[in-house]
Design a protein around this motif. Sequence first.
Motif, PDB file in Angstrom:
ATOM      1  N   LEU A 157     -29.543 -20.504  16.664  1.00  0.00           N
ATOM      2  CA  LEU A 157     -28.476 -21.313  17.302  1.00  0.00           C
ATOM      3  C   LEU A 157     -28.682 -22.803  16.983  1.00  0.00           C
ATOM      4  N   THR A 158     -28.169 -23.201  15.882  1.00  0.00           N
ATOM      5  CA  THR A 158     -28.251 -24.616  15.492  1.00  0.00           C
ATOM      6  C   THR A 158     -27.076 -25.391  16.124  1.00  0.00           C
ATOM      7  N   PRO A 159     -27.135 -26.697  16.226  1.00  0.00           N
ATOM      8  CA  PRO A 159     -26.029 -27.493  16.805  1.00  0.00           C
ATOM      9  C   PRO A 159     -24.708 -27.273  16.096  1.00  0.00           C
ATOM     10  N   ARG A 160     -24.738 -27.154  14.787  1.00  0.00           N
ATOM     11  CA  ARG A 160     -23.495 -26.951  14.051  1.00  0.00           C
ATOM     12  C   ARG A 160     -22.878 -25.601  14.365  1.00  0.00           C
ATOM     13  N   LEU A 161     -23.785 -24.548  14.521  1.00  0.00           N
ATOM     14  CA  LEU A 161     -23.276 -23.220  14.880  1.00  0.00           C
ATOM     15  C   LEU A 161     -22.646 -23.261  16.253  1.00  0.00           C
ATOM     16  N   LEU A 162     -23.271 -23.953  17.200  1.00  0.00           N
ATOM     17  CA  LEU A 162     -22.722 -24.052  18.554  1.00  0.00           C
ATOM     18  C   LEU A 162     -21.381 -24.793  18.537  1.00  0.00           C
ATOM     19  N   GLN A 163     -21.310 -25.818  17.707  1.00  0.00           N
ATOM     20  CA  GLN A 163     -20.065 -26.577  17.615  1.00  0.00           C
ATOM     21  C   GLN A 163     -18.954 -25.716  17.051  1.00  0.00           C
TER      22      GLN A 163
END
Length: 353
Positions: free
Chosen positions: A299-305
Amino acid sequence: MPADMNDYFNKQRNSGGGDSQPPKPPQFIQDFSKKATAIYVLIIIAALLIFFKPFVVINSGEVGILKTAGKFDPTPLRPGIHFFIPGIQDVIVVDTRVRIVNYKSNAGEGDFDRRGGVLIKPAIEVLDARGLPVNIELTVQYRLNPARAPQTIAEWGLNWEEKIINPVVRDVVRNVIGQYKAEELPVKRNEIALKIQNDIAKEIDKLEGKPVELVAVQLRAIILPQKIKDQIERVQIAKQEAERMKYEVLRAKQEAEKKAALARGTAEAKKIQAQGEADRIRIEAQAQAKANKLISDSLTPRLLQLKQIQVQGRFNEALKANKDAKIFLTPGGAVPNIWLDAKDKQRATSVAK
């Protein structure tokens, strides 16, 4: 004399004229006279042999003792025929085969039978260590030493058995039995029998010249007083009862050990089962934790975004169909977002995509 014989002699006398010489008998009469004389001599010799019997026949298992003028020849006569001088010499035949003396309870004093070399004598009555009377039944086998037979008969006489065997046996039995209590005798029977045989053999070997050879001694019976028998019976019953109780205790102990072993086996099985279940849960938890960690790491920040944009898009589509809906956004704008339909306040839907 027959008439024809008289005529014959008359003719011989007449033919001789005045000669006074008696006539000679015929040849067959002369031959008969010689044979008759020899027959008479043989008859007289046979009669003398039958009357005086100057010989003796010794059978196997026997020896002869030549006695000359009352003196015994030290060399025994072996089996066969032997001649001696009647009136001066004599031969005593003695038995050297194995003989037996039985000491029996049902034999009276002096009641014995020599037929077949077997003597029967009364049982030996002795006293135990406490002075209680005990009767012992024995069988003793022995034989006269053939090489020493003349010396033995000269020293002990023809009733040597009564002077050698009987006293030795009775003395040894009294000495041995006197060392034990009556109630010990049946228990230590083999030990006592061996001791009696060994002691009798030692006493016989001590005799000068070894006149007798001991073959065997058998302890046949130990006859105890009735009160001792009753006491032994009570002791045996008590021992049997003790053995029975011991067996019962042992069996109960074995049964308890069996149940304990089964209980330990059951507990061990449950323990193994519980350990297996715990290991299973632990392994599953470790696997889940590992999976969660993998998910968390992914769960990277870009994936969450990206996920937030996708969810926001779905909500926008939903608002197009229901403009009165109320929307609550979670902090950070991440899923889940909650929205309620204002037209139907009884219905609530959660969207977690």
